[in-house]
Design a protein around this motif. Sequence first.
Motif, mmCIF file in Angstrom:
data_model
loop_
_atom_site.group_PDB
_atom_site.id
_atom_site.type_symbol
_atom_site.label_atom_id
_atom_site.label_comp_id
_atom_site.label_asym_id
_atom_site.label_seq_id
_atom_site.Cartn_x
_atom_site.Cartn_y
_atom_site.Cartn_z
ATOM 1 N N GLY A 121 0.690 -1.133 0.102
ATOM 2 C CA GLY A 121 -0.186 0.026 0.017
ATOM 3 C C GLY A 121 0.864 1.257 -0.009
ATOM 4 O O GLY A 121 0.329 2.373 -0.672
ATOM 5 N N LEU A 122 1.930 1.527 0.383
ATOM 6 C CA LEU A 122 2.478 2.573 0.686
ATOM 7 C C LEU A 122 3.173 3.024 -0.783
ATOM 8 O O LEU A 122 2.825 4.244 -1.059
ATOM 9 C CB LEU A 122 3.623 2.391 1.539
ATOM 10 C CG LEU A 122 4.600 3.727 2.002
ATOM 11 C CD1 LEU A 122 3.680 4.812 2.936
ATOM 12 C CD2 LEU A 122 5.869 3.519 2.762
ATOM 13 N N PRO A 123 3.647 2.387 -1.419
ATOM 14 C CA PRO A 123 4.184 2.811 -2.740
ATOM 15 C C PRO A 123 2.927 2.981 -3.620
ATOM 16 O O PRO A 123 3.054 4.031 -4.527
ATOM 17 C CB PRO A 123 5.243 1.587 -3.432
ATOM 18 C CG PRO A 123 4.757 0.687 -2.372
ATOM 19 C CD PRO A 123 4.403 0.973 -1.143
ATOM 20 N N PHE A 124 1.844 2.042 -3.644
ATOM 21 C CA PHE A 124 0.692 2.277 -4.598
ATOM 22 C C PHE A 124 0.238 3.808 -4.115
ATOM 23 O O PHE A 124 -0.260 4.509 -4.915
ATOM 24 C CB PHE A 124 -0.368 1.437 -4.314
ATOM 25 C CG PHE A 124 -1.441 1.794 -4.915
ATOM 26 C CD1 PHE A 124 -1.710 1.958 -6.279
ATOM 27 C CD2 PHE A 124 -2.654 1.974 -4.385
ATOM 28 C CE1 PHE A 124 -2.910 2.434 -6.874
ATOM 29 C CE2 PHE A 124 -3.746 2.472 -4.556
ATOM 30 C CZ PHE A 124 -3.937 2.659 -6.149
ATOM 31 N N PHE A 125 -0.132 3.934 -2.814
ATOM 32 C CA PHE A 125 -0.920 5.310 -2.407
ATOM 33 C C PHE A 125 0.117 6.678 -3.001
ATOM 34 O O PHE A 125 -0.133 7.534 -3.059
ATOM 35 C CB PHE A 125 -1.344 5.253 -0.966
ATOM 36 C CG PHE A 125 -2.592 4.464 -0.920
ATOM 37 C CD1 PHE A 125 -3.654 4.905 -1.577
ATOM 38 C CD2 PHE A 125 -2.577 3.270 -0.440
ATOM 39 C CE1 PHE A 125 -5.071 4.485 -1.634
ATOM 40 C CE2 PHE A 125 -3.974 2.414 -0.183
ATOM 41 C CZ PHE A 125 -5.161 2.991 -0.929
ATOM 42 N N GLU A 126 1.567 6.476 -2.637
ATOM 43 C CA GLU A 126 2.287 7.403 -2.996
ATOM 44 C C GLU A 126 2.040 7.541 -4.739
ATOM 45 O O GLU A 126 2.150 8.797 -5.138
ATOM 46 C CB GLU A 126 3.521 7.296 -2.645
ATOM 47 C CG GLU A 126 3.836 7.042 -1.204
ATOM 48 C CD GLU A 126 5.460 6.820 -0.685
ATOM 49 O OE1 GLU A 126 5.925 7.240 0.287
ATOM 50 O OE2 GLU A 126 6.202 5.924 -1.642
ATOM 51 N N ARG A 127 2.120 6.772 -5.175
ATOM 52 C CA ARG A 127 1.941 6.622 -6.850
ATOM 53 C C ARG A 127 0.556 7.534 -7.310
ATOM 54 O O ARG A 127 0.608 8.338 -8.181
ATOM 55 C CB ARG A 127 2.300 5.412 -7.292
ATOM 56 C CG ARG A 127 1.779 5.391 -8.833
ATOM 57 C CD ARG A 127 2.417 6.455 -9.646
ATOM 58 N NE ARG A 127 1.872 6.464 -11.107
ATOM 59 C CZ ARG A 127 1.859 7.839 -11.798
ATOM 60 N NH1 ARG A 127 2.332 8.771 -11.288
ATOM 61 N NH2 ARG A 127 1.196 7.459 -13.054
ATOM 62 N N LEU A 128 -0.401 6.962 -6.354
ATOM 63 C CA LEU A 128 -1.785 7.433 -6.707
ATOM 64 C C LEU A 128 -1.969 8.960 -6.324
ATOM 65 O O LEU A 128 -2.515 9.573 -7.234
ATOM 66 C CB LEU A 128 -2.859 6.856 -6.092
ATOM 67 C CG LEU A 128 -4.281 6.943 -5.922
ATOM 68 C CD1 LEU A 128 -4.838 7.017 -7.459
ATOM 69 C CD2 LEU A 128 -5.251 6.678 -5.138
ATOM 70 N N ALA A 129 -1.068 9.374 -5.335
ATOM 71 C CA ALA A 129 -1.195 10.861 -4.898
ATOM 72 C C ALA A 129 -0.831 11.481 -5.863
ATOM 73 O O ALA A 129 -1.147 12.642 -6.195
ATOM 74 C CB ALA A 129 -0.816 10.879 -3.402
ATOM 75 N N ALA A 130 0.579 11.053 -6.540
ATOM 76 C CA ALA A 130 1.289 11.931 -7.607
ATOM 77 C C ALA A 130 0.431 12.065 -8.789
ATOM 78 O O ALA A 130 0.473 13.092 -9.232
ATOM 79 C CB ALA A 130 2.596 11.096 -7.710
#
Length: 474
Positions: free
Chosen positions: A31-40
């Motif tokens: 989840g951490l890398p995914f939600f960082e990517r989604l936020a970007a």
Amino acid sequence: MHEDDGLLAIADDHGPYPVRDGNRVVPWIDGLPFFERLAAAVAAARTRLWVIVSFIQPDFRLPDGLAWWDLLDRCHARGLDVRVLFWRNPRFSSTRHVFLGGPAERQLLAARRAGWAARWDSSAEPAHCHHQKAFLVDAGQPDALAFVGGMILSDSTLARPGHHHGLHKHDAFLELQGPVVADAEHNFVQRWNLARQDPDAPPWPDDLRAGPLAYPGRLPPACGDVRVQLARTLAPDGYRGPTPIVGAPDFASDAGEATILAHYLAAIAAARRTIYIENQHPGQHAVLLALDAALRRGVRVVMVVPGEPMAAIGRAAAEVAALARDGRTHEHRYGPTFAQLNALAQRPGFTLAALARSDADGHREIYTHAKLCIVDGAWATLGSANLVDLSLDRDHTELNAAWWGRAHCLPLLLQLVAEHTDLAATDDLEALGRFAAHARASRDSLARGGPILAGCYALDPATYGLGPPLTAGA
């Protein structure tokens, strides 16, 4: 024969969406890398943000601390067309993380002066769940993005790959760009326009602002070399009437859809080398039968599930075990499922495993919430669908994406096996062989009172769900 030829026939023609060539596909693990990517991606959006929500923790925040509701408000303030399709079912077994759209939720939106649009797609049956999770960024634009997967909006999802410390939920999402995004847009528009509206949860803020949408009229241009097909599960009579599909015949969903199940069964039947599965559930009966046939052909199978499954699985396992003592397993809805799971244990090529870590804090189970499958390192599916009848047999509303090609699927398999075993491999056979051997060695270590070896251990299919798994010192 080309290495992928046997898997090209998996494409299913029973659902609305054709195979689309020319896409870019990026799997996001944990989840951490995914939600960082989604936020970007959302921060770079220019026109639209459309979201499908099943479960949501009310105070969920992105990795940078931004509250989910603040993200929507900021996007609306920037002039984006923000629309969120929520699931509504006040009669579901637990609604703690369901944004129901009733008086309390509307009061929250009113207090925030939320200007973005929302609709609630209501379930007709108490047990039914609109389980899709998807994000669409700049829908209708040539460079539109779609994100499809199984992660819910919850702090518990914000785990780092490897789970060496901190949160312990393992999950996955898929980023898509290219022609297939038009089908993800179609799915959103169809559900938005045809949502089953409950008078107690009307559109927000009003019918005009949350009005119907036009169906996609063109495909985004090709931007990669990946072949992708979207697949769904829909209950009958949920979305009635024909809808237009770009480059394909109009499609009516009145009879429901089970294209995710069709993909699984076709892929498993086509497997020649390996099948790797991560899922929250230990299998739907038809899928387990297909796995048994694959194992008899000599295919190696690894299935990763939670060592400590959700309560409903534990209850069903206990009920089936009680009936089995009197030879009445067949009387239970999931009796054949647990019997078939047990039968797979007799196949030497089958490994059932759980994720866990031993560290300074002791033994930590890692909860597998991912819903993915990789066959022969050359075909994969990832999405919201669990391996259970509710998700696959025209019941829950689900969305998966399948993609083809060893160059695009094998790296994901190797990444996952390396994360769970700390071992490198070069092909699918080596990866699953090392996973199976490592999981069994780790199980033996636990049985002796020792630690988990890296991040996984083997389970006994015959006792799955009947009690706590082995723990260090047991």
